[in-house]
Write a protein that holds these residues in place. Structure first.
Motif, short mmCIF file in Angstrom:
data_model
loop_
_atom_site.label_atom_id
_atom_site.label_comp_id
_atom_site.label_asym_id
_atom_site.label_seq_id
_atom_site.Cartn_x
_atom_site.Cartn_y
_atom_site.Cartn_z
N ALA A 12 -32.88 -67.37 -36.92
CA ALA A 12 -32.38 -66.42 -37.91
C ALA A 12 -30.89 -66.56 -38.13
O ALA A 12 -30.40 -66.45 -39.25
CB ALA A 12 -32.71 -64.99 -37.46
N GLU A 13 -30.12 -66.80 -37.04
CA GLU A 13 -28.68 -66.88 -37.20
C GLU A 13 -28.26 -68.14 -37.92
O GLU A 13 -27.13 -68.26 -38.37
CB GLU A 13 -27.99 -66.83 -35.83
CG GLU A 13 -28.32 -67.99 -34.91
CD GLU A 13 -29.54 -67.73 -34.05
OE1 GLU A 13 -29.71 -68.41 -33.03
OE2 GLU A 13 -30.32 -66.82 -34.41
N ASP A 14 -29.16 -69.14 -38.04
CA ASP A 14 -28.84 -70.38 -38.73
C ASP A 14 -29.37 -70.40 -40.15
O ASP A 14 -29.22 -71.39 -40.85
CB ASP A 14 -29.42 -71.58 -37.97
CG ASP A 14 -28.69 -71.84 -36.67
OD1 ASP A 14 -27.52 -71.44 -36.59
OD2 ASP A 14 -29.29 -72.40 -35.75
N ASP A 42 -16.50 -68.59 -44.91
CA ASP A 42 -16.64 -67.86 -43.65
C ASP A 42 -17.68 -66.76 -43.75
O ASP A 42 -18.36 -66.45 -42.78
CB ASP A 42 -15.30 -67.25 -43.24
CG ASP A 42 -14.28 -68.33 -42.86
OD1 ASP A 42 -14.72 -69.45 -42.54
OD2 ASP A 42 -13.08 -68.05 -42.91
N ASP A 43 -17.80 -66.16 -44.93
CA ASP A 43 -18.76 -65.08 -45.12
C ASP A 43 -20.14 -65.66 -45.42
O ASP A 43 -20.34 -66.28 -46.46
CB ASP A 43 -18.30 -64.19 -46.28
CG ASP A 43 -19.28 -63.07 -46.56
OD1 ASP A 43 -20.19 -62.85 -45.73
OD2 ASP A 43 -19.14 -62.42 -47.61
N PRO A 44 -21.11 -65.45 -44.53
CA PRO A 44 -22.45 -66.01 -44.77
C PRO A 44 -23.07 -65.54 -46.08
O PRO A 44 -23.85 -66.27 -46.69
CB PRO A 44 -23.26 -65.50 -43.56
CG PRO A 44 -22.26 -65.23 -42.51
CD PRO A 44 -21.04 -64.74 -43.24
N GLU A 45 -22.71 -64.33 -46.52
CA GLU A 45 -23.31 -63.81 -47.74
C GLU A 45 -22.90 -64.60 -48.98
O GLU A 45 -23.57 -64.56 -49.99
CB GLU A 45 -22.92 -62.33 -47.91
CG GLU A 45 -23.47 -61.42 -46.83
CD GLU A 45 -24.98 -61.48 -46.73
OE1 GLU A 45 -25.66 -61.54 -47.79
OE2 GLU A 45 -25.50 -61.47 -45.60
N ALA A 76 -32.67 -79.95 -47.97
CA ALA A 76 -32.73 -78.78 -47.09
C ALA A 76 -31.82 -78.97 -45.89
O ALA A 76 -31.09 -78.04 -45.49
CB ALA A 76 -34.17 -78.55 -46.64
N GLU A 77 -31.83 -80.18 -45.33
CA GLU A 77 -30.97 -80.45 -44.18
C GLU A 77 -29.50 -80.43 -44.59
O GLU A 77 -28.64 -80.02 -43.80
CB GLU A 77 -31.33 -81.80 -43.56
CG GLU A 77 -30.62 -82.08 -42.24
CD GLU A 77 -31.05 -83.37 -41.58
OE1 GLU A 77 -30.46 -83.71 -40.54
OE2 GLU A 77 -31.98 -84.04 -42.10
N THR A 78 -29.22 -80.87 -45.81
CA THR A 78 -27.83 -80.84 -46.31
C THR A 78 -27.29 -79.41 -46.31
O THR A 78 -26.19 -79.15 -45.79
CB THR A 78 -27.77 -81.41 -47.74
OG1 THR A 78 -28.13 -82.81 -47.71
CG2 THR A 78 -26.36 -81.27 -48.31
N PHE A 79 -28.05 -78.49 -46.87
CA PHE A 79 -27.56 -77.12 -46.95
C PHE A 79 -27.59 -76.41 -45.61
O PHE A 79 -26.73 -75.56 -45.32
CB PHE A 79 -28.36 -76.34 -48.01
CG PHE A 79 -27.92 -76.65 -49.41
CD1 PHE A 79 -26.86 -75.99 -49.99
CD2 PHE A 79 -28.56 -77.65 -50.15
CE1 PHE A 79 -26.43 -76.29 -51.28
CE2 PHE A 79 -28.14 -77.96 -51.43
CZ PHE A 79 -27.08 -77.28 -52.00
N LEU A 80 -28.54 -76.76 -44.76
CA LEU A 80 -28.55 -76.18 -43.42
C LEU A 80 -27.34 -76.65 -42.62
O LEU A 80 -26.69 -75.87 -41.92
CB LEU A 80 -29.84 -76.56 -42.70
CG LEU A 80 -30.01 -76.00 -41.28
CD1 LEU A 80 -29.92 -74.48 -41.28
CD2 LEU A 80 -31.33 -76.46 -40.67
N THR A 81 -27.03 -77.95 -42.74
CA THR A 81 -25.85 -78.49 -42.07
C THR A 81 -24.58 -77.82 -42.60
O THR A 81 -23.68 -77.45 -41.82
CB THR A 81 -25.76 -80.01 -42.28
OG1 THR A 81 -26.92 -80.64 -41.72
CG2 THR A 81 -24.51 -80.58 -41.63
N ALA A 82 -24.50 -77.67 -43.92
CA ALA A 82 -23.33 -77.02 -44.52
C ALA A 82 -23.19 -75.59 -44.03
O ALA A 82 -22.09 -75.12 -43.73
CB ALA A 82 -23.44 -77.06 -46.04
N LYS A 85 -21.94 -75.52 -40.47
CA LYS A 85 -20.57 -76.01 -40.33
C LYS A 85 -19.62 -75.35 -41.32
O LYS A 85 -18.52 -75.84 -41.54
CB LYS A 85 -20.54 -77.53 -40.53
CG LYS A 85 -21.32 -78.31 -39.47
CD LYS A 85 -21.19 -79.80 -39.67
CE LYS A 85 -21.89 -80.58 -38.56
NZ LYS A 85 -21.76 -82.05 -38.73
N ARG A 86 -20.04 -74.22 -41.88
CA ARG A 86 -19.23 -73.59 -42.93
C ARG A 86 -17.85 -73.20 -42.44
O ARG A 86 -16.90 -73.20 -43.22
CB ARG A 86 -19.97 -72.38 -43.51
CG ARG A 86 -20.16 -71.23 -42.52
CD ARG A 86 -21.12 -70.19 -43.10
NE ARG A 86 -21.24 -69.04 -42.19
CZ ARG A 86 -22.02 -69.02 -41.12
NH1 ARG A 86 -22.74 -70.09 -40.79
NH2 ARG A 86 -22.08 -67.92 -40.38
#
Length: 220
Positions: A12-14, A42-45, A76-82, A85-86
């Motif tokens: 969930a946190e990822d 920095d803001d996940p939202e 999908a992996e691109t955006f998950l990685t981003a 590492k945001r």
């Protein structure tokens, strides 16, 4: 299509928030803003807006290199990685768009053999629907024109690093400076790789210039 189900296996946190819509969802970023935007992440939202703004073109870029069948997982992996590492993203060094293209390109590099097979298949059969094997069918565009079979075959013969630079110019329209930052290589290396690749492509195509580099054209 990357939806909420694509991220279901992630902790969930990822999991990036706000990515449950289809890729054609309207973004809060307007079209002129998407190319040069430098948002702090920095803001996940805020990441939902980034996903909506850039999913379509990153998906097209990956599909053009690996084929549609393999694009979804890589994107999908691109955006998950981003997302993961945001906090490392530095708006002073690169736009969000260039940063995402860099991540996607590095992930494409893990599938070098698939990309070469895809390009060689396109070189043999062209972008026809009846090409043998579903994974060997791919619609490719370079500089707003369909990738010709002879050009696809020539691209398959390039070193992966040179091909990365060529296609970031031709497919993504990135500048030399953006490519330098996206791939974390010196600015001069971008020019040397592009020059080397262009010479090889021109030789393979019988002396025809396969692409026009807008940055160099602007200087000349």
């Amino acid at each position: 299509m990357v939806t909420a189900m694509s991220w279901a296996a992630c902790p969930a946190e990822d999991t990036p928030p706000g990515v449950t819509e289809a890729p054609d969802a309207r973004s809060s970023l307007s079209e002129p803003e998407t190319r040069g935007v430098r948002l702090p992440l920095d803001d996940p939202e805020s990441f939902g807006a980034v996903f909506d703004a850039y999913f379509g073109e990153i998906h097209r870029y990956v599909a053009q290199r690996l084929g549609v069948d393999h694009a979804e997982d890589v994107v999908a992996e691109t955006f998950l990685t981003a997302f993961r590492k945001r906090s490392r993203y530095d708006p002073s060094r690169a736009t969000v768009r260039a940063w995402l293209y860099g991540i996607a390109t590095n992930l494409v590099g893990k599938h070098r053999r698939l990309e070469v097979r895809t390009l060689r298949a396109l070189g043999r059969y062209g972008p026809e629907a009846d090409a043998p094997g579903h994974e060997e069918r791919v619609a490719v565009r370079v500089s707003a024109e369909s990738l010709r079979p002879e050009l696809a075959a020539a691209l398959a013969g390039l070193d992966r690093r040179d091909r990365d630079v060529v296609l970031l110019v031709a497919l993504a329209g990135l500048s030399h400076e953006e490519i330098s930052t996206a791939l974390d290589i010196p600015y001069g290396t971008v020019g040397s790789r592009l020059s080397r690749a262009r010479k090889k492509l021109r030789a393979a195509l019988g002396g025809v210039n396969p692409m026009l580099d807008p940055e160099e054209a602007g200087r000349g």
